[in-house]
Design an enzyme around this catalytic site. Structure first.
Site, short mmCIF file in Angstrom:
data_model
loop_
_atom_site.label_atom_id
_atom_site.label_comp_id
_atom_site.label_asym_id
_atom_site.label_seq_id
_atom_site.Cartn_x
_atom_site.Cartn_y
_atom_site.Cartn_z
N ILE A 156 6.61 -3.53 10.87
CA ILE A 156 6.07 -2.22 11.27
C ILE A 156 4.57 -2.19 11.01
CG2 ILE A 156 8.19 -0.86 11.00
CD1 ILE A 156 7.05 0.04 8.23
N ALA A 157 3.97 -3.37 10.84
CA ALA A 157 2.56 -3.42 10.43
C ALA A 157 1.64 -3.51 11.65
CB ALA A 157 2.34 -4.60 9.50
N ARG A 158 1.45 -4.70 12.14
CA ARG A 158 0.59 -4.91 13.31
C ARG A 158 1.03 -6.19 14.01
NH1 ARG A 158 -0.95 -0.59 13.63
NH2 ARG A 158 -3.03 0.29 13.65
N ARG A 177 -1.91 -8.54 -1.87
CA ARG A 177 -3.17 -9.17 -2.32
C ARG A 177 -3.39 -8.92 -3.80
NH1 ARG A 177 -7.34 -6.78 1.81
NH2 ARG A 177 -5.89 -5.14 1.31
N HIS A 188 5.90 0.46 19.31
CA HIS A 188 4.88 0.95 18.37
C HIS A 188 4.99 2.46 18.16
CE1 HIS A 188 0.64 -0.06 16.65
NE2 HIS A 188 1.21 0.92 15.96
N ILE A 189 6.15 2.88 17.65
CA ILE A 189 6.41 4.32 17.49
C ILE A 189 6.68 4.72 16.04
CG2 ILE A 189 7.24 4.72 19.85
CD1 ILE A 189 10.14 4.53 18.68
N GLY A 217 0.85 -1.19 0.00
CA GLY A 217 0.00 0.00 0.00
C GLY A 217 0.89 1.24 0.00
N ILE A 223 2.41 2.87 2.43
CA ILE A 223 3.66 2.83 3.21
C ILE A 223 4.66 1.88 2.53
CG2 ILE A 223 4.68 2.25 5.45
CD1 ILE A 223 1.94 3.06 6.71
N GLU A 253 0.20 -6.56 22.31
CA GLU A 253 0.88 -5.37 22.89
C GLU A 253 -0.09 -4.54 23.74
OE1 GLU A 253 2.03 -3.65 19.00
OE2 GLU A 253 0.73 -1.95 19.48
#
Ligand code: DGY
Length: 330
Positions: A238-240, A179, A287-288, A156, A158, A269
């Site tokens: 860096i996603a989730r 996808r 998560h920064i 996407g 990012i 988290e």
């Protein structure tokens, strides 16, 4: 005329409170207490809107208890805290904060990649512990970044910003899996080549995860995928949290099945799998990725624009379930 009421669920820049107070009766949480779900439901009573931070779960159960709610505005781009189907069914609009954090998050992805591949935090801990007594030819020898192959999973906004940095700034070959494949012009602009997931994992020197979290992306990287990666490879998330099986990753790192990992997000988290804390070859950040003052202000501003845009003027800026805006959904 009474103003609509809005809840701000977490501490936020004081100017955000001032801006929202010009249009709404605002209840805020500047003490930054983490409310239980019951407390959140209690405070949402009588509120038309909520300024949220991406962690408050909004689902059918909560919506049934908050009949006055019309809009939940995340200040984050990620919105896996929202059950969009349930929100649409209840006629509640959801908005997020895309675009404004793209470049900052891509910068951080690259910072984490560099720190991981070049073993920056591991070597800093060594130095701080007073263990550095002499130069040595292979001390903290890391992996090459320039000229290597970067595999991006999730292409996407990012992912594309990361690809540009890699190809144009570091002369990397960029391969990606997504996808849906990008159109040819976009692929050319970001200098990235589409490959299957297995080929990406086998070929990349560095793998960066930038895909959204959903049930279908849960454990996109688990033991089987880690086994496909090169033993010299690094993995950056860096996603989730939840996209990586953190327990499997800790084991792979401990056994040297991949070289290193850089993680900004974690399953469950702010808890972190304790096994990850015991392996040296992992860089951990809380998560920064989007956290610069300018970007966080821009993210908050977009949530404010969505609240004012929708609740005052009927026009949200970045709706996620625009079907709610149609006459039947309204
Ligand atoms: C987002 O915007 O989704 C980020 O992960 C929050 O920092």
């Amino acid at each position: 005329m009474t103003q609509p009421a809005v809840l701000i669920t977490r501490a936020i820049f004081p100017h955000v409170l001032e801006q929202l107070s010009q249009h709404f009766d605002v209840e805020s949480n500047q003490e930054d207490v983490i409310w239980s779900r019951e407390e959140l439901v209690r405070r949402l009573q009588g509120k038309a809107g909520a300024f949220m931070t991406g962690t408050e779960r909004v689902d059918a159960e909560l919506l049934a208890k908050c009949p006055g709610l019309k809009l939940c505005a995340n200040m984050t781009v990620g919105y896996n805290n929202f059950d969009l189907g349930a929100m649409s069914a209840a006629g509640v609009l959801a908005t997020n904060a895309p675009d404004v954090l793209t470049e900052t998050t891509a910068d951080f992805g690259f910072a984490l990649l560099m720190a991981t591949a070049r073993r920056i935090t591991e070597s800093e801990h060594y130095l701080r512990a007073g263990k550095w007594t002499r130069w040595s030819y292979n001390m903290f020898a890391g992996a090459e970044v320039h000229g290597s192959t970067l595999g991006i999973v999730g292409m996407g906004r990012i992912g594309q910003a990361v690809a540009k940095r890699a190809a144009l700034g570091f002369g990397m070959q960029v391969i990606y899996h997504n996808r849906s494949r990008l159109d040819a012009a976009t692929e050319a602009a970001v200098q990235a080549r589409y490959v299957g997931k297995e080929e990406l994992l086998k070929t990349a020197d560095h793998v960066m995860l930038v895909l959204p979290y959903s049930a279908s992306s849960h454990h996109t990287i688990g033991a089987a995928e880690l086994a496909l990666m090169k033993p010299t490879a690094t993995l950056i998330n860096i996603a989730r949290g939840g996209i990586v099986d953190d327990a499997a990753l800790a084991e792979a790192l401990r056994e040297g099945r991949i070289a290193a990992a850089g993680l900004d997000v974690f399953e469950g988290e702010p808890s972190v799998n304790p096994a990850l804390l015991t392996v040296p070859n992992v860089v951990l950040t809380p998560h920064i990725a989007s956290s610069t003052i300018g970007t966080r202000k821009a993210m908050a501003a977009l949530a404010v624009s969505n609240l004012i845009g929708f609740l005052v003027h009927g026009k949200p800026v970045t709706p996620l379930n625009p079907e709610v805006l149609s006459p039947r959904g309204a």
